[in-house]
Design an enzyme around this catalytic site. Structure first.
Site, mmCIF file in Angstrom:
data_model
loop_
_atom_site.group_PDB
_atom_site.id
_atom_site.type_symbol
_atom_site.label_atom_id
_atom_site.label_comp_id
_atom_site.label_asym_id
_atom_site.label_seq_id
_atom_site.Cartn_x
_atom_site.Cartn_y
_atom_site.Cartn_z
ATOM 1 N N ASP A 20 79.067 57.268 34.392
ATOM 2 C CA ASP A 20 79.711 57.450 33.398
ATOM 3 C C ASP A 20 80.516 55.567 32.712
ATOM 4 O OD1 ASP A 20 79.644 57.803 30.829
ATOM 5 O OD2 ASP A 20 81.189 58.972 31.133
ATOM 6 N N LYS B 141 76.440 69.727 34.577
ATOM 7 C CA LYS B 141 76.580 68.408 34.573
ATOM 8 C C LYS B 141 76.154 66.906 35.452
ATOM 9 C CE LYS B 141 79.359 64.514 32.005
ATOM 10 N NZ LYS B 141 80.486 64.355 31.667
ATOM 11 N N ASP C 9 80.777 61.804 38.044
ATOM 12 C CA ASP C 9 80.653 62.063 36.974
ATOM 13 C C ASP C 9 79.819 63.205 37.161
ATOM 14 O OD1 ASP C 9 81.835 62.914 34.144
ATOM 15 O OD2 ASP C 9 80.729 61.316 32.849
ATOM 16 N N ARG D 36 78.258 66.918 27.209
ATOM 17 C CA ARG D 36 77.442 68.076 26.159
ATOM 18 C C ARG D 36 76.379 67.802 25.409
ATOM 19 N NH1 ARG D 36 81.938 66.835 22.422
ATOM 20 N NH2 ARG D 36 83.124 66.165 24.991
ATOM 21 N N LYS E 282 84.494 52.864 28.463
ATOM 22 C CA LYS E 282 85.146 52.965 28.732
ATOM 23 C C LYS E 282 85.793 51.733 28.849
ATOM 24 C CE LYS E 282 83.607 57.195 30.752
ATOM 25 N NZ LYS E 282 84.216 58.645 29.780
ATOM 26 N N ASP F 162 80.494 58.362 24.643
ATOM 27 C CA ASP F 162 81.462 58.687 25.395
ATOM 28 C C ASP F 162 81.479 60.221 25.563
ATOM 29 O OD1 ASP F 162 81.757 58.587 28.187
ATOM 30 O OD2 ASP F 162 84.456 58.008 26.878
ATOM 31 N N GLU G 243 79.137 62.427 26.491
ATOM 32 C CA GLU G 243 77.587 62.495 26.310
ATOM 33 C C GLU G 243 77.561 63.818 27.536
ATOM 34 O OE1 GLU G 243 79.699 61.792 30.375
ATOM 35 O OE2 GLU G 243 79.613 60.164 28.072
#
Length: 497
Positions: free
Chosen positions: A269, A264, A287, A350, A276, A346, A348
């Site tokens: 993010d 990933k 991230d 996956r 967030k 959020d 995201e």
């Protein structure tokens, strides 16, 4: 990355330079070469040890400045306790602890690689070097000023004195490739997002071509043609276009299926429309730690010329709020044809992995797939920061990762998967939804990923706790440890070469 030490190997008989580091077993037991080096100082060690109540216990150290009658500026004696059961990782940690004892002004040091029973094996001397290199890492690229009176850290020439320098150097060549891969991952994770955005990350991954890695970069047009709508949706609110990078190392037999690693790579993010909280959001530059690990791993495999075919694939995006961002309630059609209802933008990571997993699985038909992702905060609630969460559909692959995790210190803990959890991500409007509610958040995220791997042996590693704000240790003083490179390189070396 700043170069903090320069490593080399020499014979035990070589006169030490700068600072002398010796290892002492419990009861002040030293090796023969160490005793010979200390002979001119008489009973200096015994007197200093008595004054400091130092006996050689594991983790303790005795520090003597300007030791009388010795041609060194400082003598450091590190206790190793009773090392009969030391394994490779214990020597790696010891090498890190040794460098950790050096003052910032040190320019030269000699580490005598022996215990009371004599010289360490060449592989163990190389382990010391491995730990020393990991510990010496620092990321100070953007510091332009220092506190008053603070000198810039010196670059220390660290010599490891050993019984067989040539054999130790040979063993170090392999370990150096792995250490450099871990430090590459640290560099990528520590970089700010205004410097390391998807296209720049892809450019840096492209540098692996120098090592013989084949690097292919998919741009937005290529991904649209493939139908990677899930990944593209995450990045569509950013001014930085998304990328997928596929790195291929062909070190095995031509007909052998590759092992595959997927990362990933959310370069920043914000959470998107489901934004967030502001506090701590700066950490979301990391991230992309899964993608950093995969890139560092591919460096390690290529640099040590691993006898394996390996694929490293990373999905690189930025998740930003914008008039063009994807929204809660949207339904995305993935490359596999399955549809996902968005509950929370959020969740995201996956969505990125779903398309990359399917792409790698169908295009390369790998022996197995392992994905790494800073996927959920929920895994930190469950396991803290000492273990990564491991989810998988193959018991043998999970068992091997568990064993390798214990051996390298990059530990994993297997978490459950099952139909009861899978039902939690069923959607009224699409094939699935991208969150399953508050309970079991790490599990339901893994359940979604499992829907994109088919029957291929697969493991998902949730590294949110281990990769960001990593625990400080003898071999890591960085915000990120570059977690996973050593784990996965050892897995390949032990079982798949």
């Amino acid at each position: 990355m700043a170069e903090a030490i320069k490593l080399g190997f020499a014979a035990l008989s070589t006169p030490p330079k700068g600072i002398l580091i010796l290892f002492c077993e419990e009861g002040l037991k030293l090796g023969p070469a160490s005793r010979k080096l200390l002979a001119p100082s008489g009973d200096l060690l015994q007197r200093a040890a008595a004054a400091d109540r130092f006996t050689g216990k594991a983790g303790s150290a005795l520090n003597i400045v300007a030791p009388a009658a010795l041609p060194v500026s400082r003598l450091i004696v590190i206790g190793v306790g009773k090392p009969a059961k030391f394994k490779s990782h214990d020597f790696v940690k010891l090498g890190g602890a040794s460098v950790g004892r050096l003052p910032s002004t040190a320019t030269a040091a000699t580490i005598v690689a022996e215990f009371a029973t004599g010289a360490l094996k060449p592989e163990r001397a190389a382990d010391l070097a491995h730990g020393a290199r990991l510990r010496a890492y620092r990321f100070d690229l953007y510091k332009t000023k220092r506190k008053e009176g603070e000198d810039p850290p010196a670059v220390a020439a660290v010599t490891i004195a050993t019984g067989n320098p040539a054999a130790a150097q040979k063993a170090w060549t392999v370990r150096q490739a792995v250490a450099d891969g871990a430090l590459m991952a640290r560099d990528l994770i520590n970089e700010p997002a205004n410097v390391l955005y998807p296209a720049e990350f892809a450019r840096r991954a492209g540098a692996l071509k120098k090592l013989g890695v084949v690097v292919d970069v998919l741009d937005v047009a290529a991904m649209k043609k493939l139908g990677m709508n899930s990944l593209l949706a995450v990045g569509q609110g950013s001014t930085h276009e998304s990328r997928v990078v596929v790195m291929r190392w062909n070190g095995g037999k031509k007909v052998a299926p590759p092992v595959a690693f997927i990362g990933k790579g959310v370069c920043f993010d914000t959470g998107g429309i489901s934004i967030k909280p502001a506090a701590g959001m700066e950490d979301m530059k990391g991230d992309m730690a899964g993608a950093a690990c995969v890139t560092g791993l591919m460096h390690a495999l290529a640099a040590r010329k691993a006898r394996v075919n390996a694929i490293g694939a990373i999905g690189l995006v930025e998740n930003m709020p914008d008039g063009n961002s994807y929204r809660p309630g949207d339904i995305l059609k993935t490359m596999s044809g399955q549809t996902i209802e968005i509950i929370n933008t959020d969740a995201e990571g996956r969505l990125v992995l779903a398309d990359v997993l399917h792409y790698v699985n169908t295009k390369y038909e790998p022996k197995f797939m392992i994905d790494l992702a800073t996927l959920t905060g929920a895994i930190m609630i469950a396991l803290g920061q000492e273990y990564a969460g491991m989810f998988g559909n193959d018991d043998r692959l999970c068992d091997r990762l568990s064993k390798v995790g214990q051996a390298t210190g990059e530990r994993v803990w297997r978490m459950p998967l099952g139909p009861e959890f899978d039902k939690m991500i069923d959607s009224k409007f699409a094939d699935m939804k991208n969150t399953g509610g508050r309970f079991g958040g790490s599990i339901t995220a893994a359940q979604l990923l499992q829907r994109f791997v088919g029957k291929t042996p697969w493991v998902h590693l949730d590294i949110a706790g281990t990769a960001l704000g990593s625990p400080q240790s003898d071999i890591n003083k960085s915000w990120s440890a570059g977690w996973g490179v050593r784990l996965l390189d050892t897995l390949v070396a032990e079982y798949y070469e």
